[in-house]
Design a protein around this motif. Structure first.
Motif, PDB file in Angstrom:
ATOM      1  N   GLY A 198       0.792  -1.223   0.000  1.00 27.60           N
ATOM      2  CA  GLY A 198       0.000   0.000   0.000  1.00 27.60           C
ATOM      3  C   GLY A 198       0.825   1.273   0.000  1.00 27.60           C
ATOM      4  O   GLY A 198       0.268   2.354   0.094  1.00 27.60           O
ATOM      5  N   ALA A 199       2.148   1.177  -0.075  1.00 27.82           N
ATOM      6  CA  ALA A 199       2.987   2.371  -0.115  1.00 27.82           C
ATOM      7  C   ALA A 199       2.591   3.219  -1.311  1.00 27.82           C
ATOM      8  O   ALA A 199       2.266   2.698  -2.371  1.00 27.82           O
ATOM      9  N   GLU A 200       2.596   4.555  -1.137  1.00 31.17           N
ATOM     10  CA  GLU A 200       2.204   5.411  -2.254  1.00 31.17           C
ATOM     11  C   GLU A 200       2.913   6.753  -2.230  1.00 31.17           C
ATOM     12  O   GLU A 200       3.475   7.151  -1.216  1.00 31.17           O
ATOM     13  N   TYR A 201       2.879   7.427  -3.386  1.00 34.75           N
ATOM     14  CA  TYR A 201       3.500   8.737  -3.563  1.00 34.75           C
ATOM     15  C   TYR A 201       2.654   9.546  -4.535  1.00 34.75           C
ATOM     16  O   TYR A 201       2.257   9.045  -5.591  1.00 34.75           O
ATOM     17  N   THR A 202       2.383  10.779  -4.180  1.00 37.58           N
ATOM     18  CA  THR A 202       1.731  11.724  -5.083  1.00 37.58           C
ATOM     19  C   THR A 202       2.556  12.997  -5.037  1.00 37.58           C
ATOM     20  O   THR A 202       2.799  13.535  -3.956  1.00 37.58           O
ATOM     21  N   GLY A 203       3.007  13.455  -6.209  1.00 37.75           N
ATOM     22  CA  GLY A 203       3.817  14.657  -6.236  1.00 37.75           C
ATOM     23  C   GLY A 203       4.568  14.795  -7.544  1.00 37.75           C
ATOM     24  O   GLY A 203       4.288  14.101  -8.524  1.00 37.75           O
ATOM     25  N   PRO A 204       5.557  15.682  -7.559  1.00 38.09           N
ATOM     26  CA  PRO A 204       6.315  15.938  -8.783  1.00 38.09           C
ATOM     27  C   PRO A 204       7.284  14.813  -9.126  1.00 38.09           C
ATOM     28  O   PRO A 204       7.807  14.136  -8.241  1.00 38.09           O
ATOM     29  N   ALA A 205       7.487  14.624 -10.412  1.00 38.06           N
ATOM     30  CA  ALA A 205       8.435  13.622 -10.902  1.00 38.06           C
ATOM     31  C   ALA A 205       9.016  14.089 -12.224  1.00 38.06           C
ATOM     32  O   ALA A 205       8.424  14.906 -12.927  1.00 38.06           O
ATOM     33  N   ARG A 206      10.173  13.558 -12.540  1.00 36.46           N
ATOM     34  CA  ARG A 206      10.809  13.789 -13.842  1.00 36.46           C
ATOM     35  C   ARG A 206      10.734  12.463 -14.589  1.00 36.46           C
ATOM     36  O   ARG A 206      11.205  11.442 -14.094  1.00 36.46           O
ATOM     37  N   ILE A 207      10.133  12.503 -15.778  1.00 33.27           N
ATOM     38  CA  ILE A 207      10.008  11.306 -16.599  1.00 33.27           C
ATOM     39  C   ILE A 207      10.840  11.532 -17.844  1.00 33.27           C
ATOM     40  O   ILE A 207      10.684  12.550 -18.527  1.00 33.27           O
ATOM     41  N   GLN A 208      11.757  10.586 -18.143  1.00 26.21           N
ATOM     42  CA  GLN A 208      12.661  10.800 -19.274  1.00 26.21           C
ATOM     43  C   GLN A 208      12.926   9.536 -20.061  1.00 26.21           C
ATOM     44  O   GLN A 208      12.853   8.434 -19.532  1.00 26.21           O
ATOM     45  N   SER A 221       2.829   4.708 -25.841  1.00 29.63           N
ATOM     46  CA  SER A 221       2.562   3.503 -25.076  1.00 29.63           C
ATOM     47  C   SER A 221       3.648   2.477 -25.381  1.00 29.63           C
ATOM     48  O   SER A 221       4.023   2.284 -26.534  1.00 29.63           O
ATOM     49  N   GLY A 222       4.200   1.857 -24.343  1.00 34.65           N
ATOM     50  CA  GLY A 222       5.270   0.876 -24.504  1.00 34.65           C
ATOM     51  C   GLY A 222       6.660   1.435 -24.284  1.00 34.65           C
ATOM     52  O   GLY A 222       7.621   0.668 -24.187  1.00 34.65           O
ATOM     53  N   ASP A 223       6.802   2.764 -24.214  1.00 30.69           N
ATOM     54  CA  ASP A 223       8.120   3.362 -23.987  1.00 30.69           C
ATOM     55  C   ASP A 223       8.702   2.932 -22.649  1.00 30.69           C
ATOM     56  O   ASP A 223       7.997   2.848 -21.645  1.00 30.69           O
ATOM     57  N   ARG A 224      10.020   2.673 -22.648  1.00 34.81           N
ATOM     58  CA  ARG A 224      10.770   2.458 -21.408  1.00 34.81           C
ATOM     59  C   ARG A 224      11.252   3.832 -20.972  1.00 34.81           C
ATOM     60  O   ARG A 224      11.817   4.576 -21.781  1.00 34.81           O
ATOM     61  N   VAL A 225      11.005   4.185 -19.719  1.00 37.31           N
ATOM     62  CA  VAL A 225      11.349   5.502 -19.198  1.00 37.31           C
ATOM     63  C   VAL A 225      12.046   5.368 -17.849  1.00 37.31           C
ATOM     64  O   VAL A 225      12.006   4.319 -17.226  1.00 37.31           O
ATOM     65  N   ALA A 226      12.641   6.457 -17.419  1.00 37.25           N
ATOM     66  CA  ALA A 226      13.163   6.566 -16.063  1.00 37.25           C
ATOM     67  C   ALA A 226      12.262   7.556 -15.339  1.00 37.25           C
ATOM     68  O   ALA A 226      11.933   8.619 -15.878  1.00 37.25           O
ATOM     69  N   VAL A 227      11.839   7.203 -14.144  1.00 38.23           N
ATOM     70  CA  VAL A 227      10.980   8.057 -13.330  1.00 38.23           C
ATOM     71  C   VAL A 227      11.770   8.454 -12.094  1.00 38.23           C
ATOM     72  O   VAL A 227      12.243   7.594 -11.352  1.00 38.23           O
ATOM     73  N   GLY A 228      11.924   9.756 -11.904  1.00 37.16           N
ATOM     74  CA  GLY A 228      12.683  10.237 -10.757  1.00 37.16           C
ATOM     75  C   GLY A 228      11.865  11.154  -9.878  1.00 37.16           C
ATOM     76  O   GLY A 228      11.069  11.950 -10.369  1.00 37.16           O
ATOM     77  N   THR A 229      12.047  11.009  -8.569  1.00 44.89           N
ATOM     78  CA  THR A 229      11.450  11.910  -7.587  1.00 44.89           C
ATOM     79  C   THR A 229      12.566  12.328  -6.638  1.00 44.89           C
ATOM     80  O   THR A 229      13.716  11.894  -6.787  1.00 44.89           O
ATOM     81  N   ASP A 230      12.244  13.110  -5.627  1.00 45.31           N
ATOM     82  CA  ASP A 230      13.236  13.480  -4.626  1.00 45.31           C
ATOM     83  C   ASP A 230      13.717  12.267  -3.831  1.00 45.31           C
ATOM     84  O   ASP A 230      14.715  12.339  -3.129  1.00 45.31           O
ATOM     85  N   HIS A 231      13.017  11.148  -3.948  1.00 44.81           N
ATOM     86  CA  HIS A 231      13.330   9.949  -3.169  1.00 44.81           C
ATOM     87  C   HIS A 231      14.146   8.920  -3.939  1.00 44.81           C
ATOM     88  O   HIS A 231      14.628   7.960  -3.352  1.00 44.81           O
ATOM     89  N   GLY A 232      14.247   9.071  -5.252  1.00 41.80           N
ATOM     90  CA  GLY A 232      15.011   8.106  -6.035  1.00 41.80           C
ATOM     91  C   GLY A 232      14.601   8.095  -7.493  1.00 41.80           C
ATOM     92  O   GLY A 232      13.770   8.896  -7.937  1.00 41.80           O
TER      93      GLY A 232
END
Length: 93
Positions: free
Chosen positions: A7-17, A57-68
């Motif tokens: 049930g861990a969750e995060y809502t907030g800003p992210a960098r998707i690249q 759809s199908g793209d491999r991405v990196a998702v970054g937040t302040d946590h990792g």
């Protein structure tokens, strides 16, 4: 390594690249440890207000937040214009 409870969750800003293309966007992510395969599965959506025109759809991405940062895959675009993000292992939150 960060431990996540079911049930861990995060809502907030992210960098998707991907491939030198990146956006800043609000995301809603959550996840849970799956006992069948013993892996943490996380998933969520990119906010519809983000300019995701450079993604498919199908793209491999990196998702970054302040946590990792974590590798993920984009899947379906829902009727509200939000891409679904899925990943396994250590999440970016």
């Amino acid at each position: 390594m960060t431990h996540h409870e079911a049930g861990a969750e995060y809502t907030g800003p992210a960098r998707i690249q991907k491939d030198g293309y990146a956006i800043e966007a609000e995301v809603a992510l959550r996840g849970a440890h799956q006992p069948i395969d013993g892996v943490f599965h996380w998933y969520g959506r990119i906010d519809a207000a983000a300019d995701t025109s450079g993604f498919r759809s199908g793209d491999r991405v990196a998702v970054g937040t302040d946590h990792g940062i974590a590798d993920a895959r984009l899947s379906d675009l829902d009727p509200w214009g939000r891409f679904r993000i899925t990943g396994t292992g250590r999440p970016p939150f």
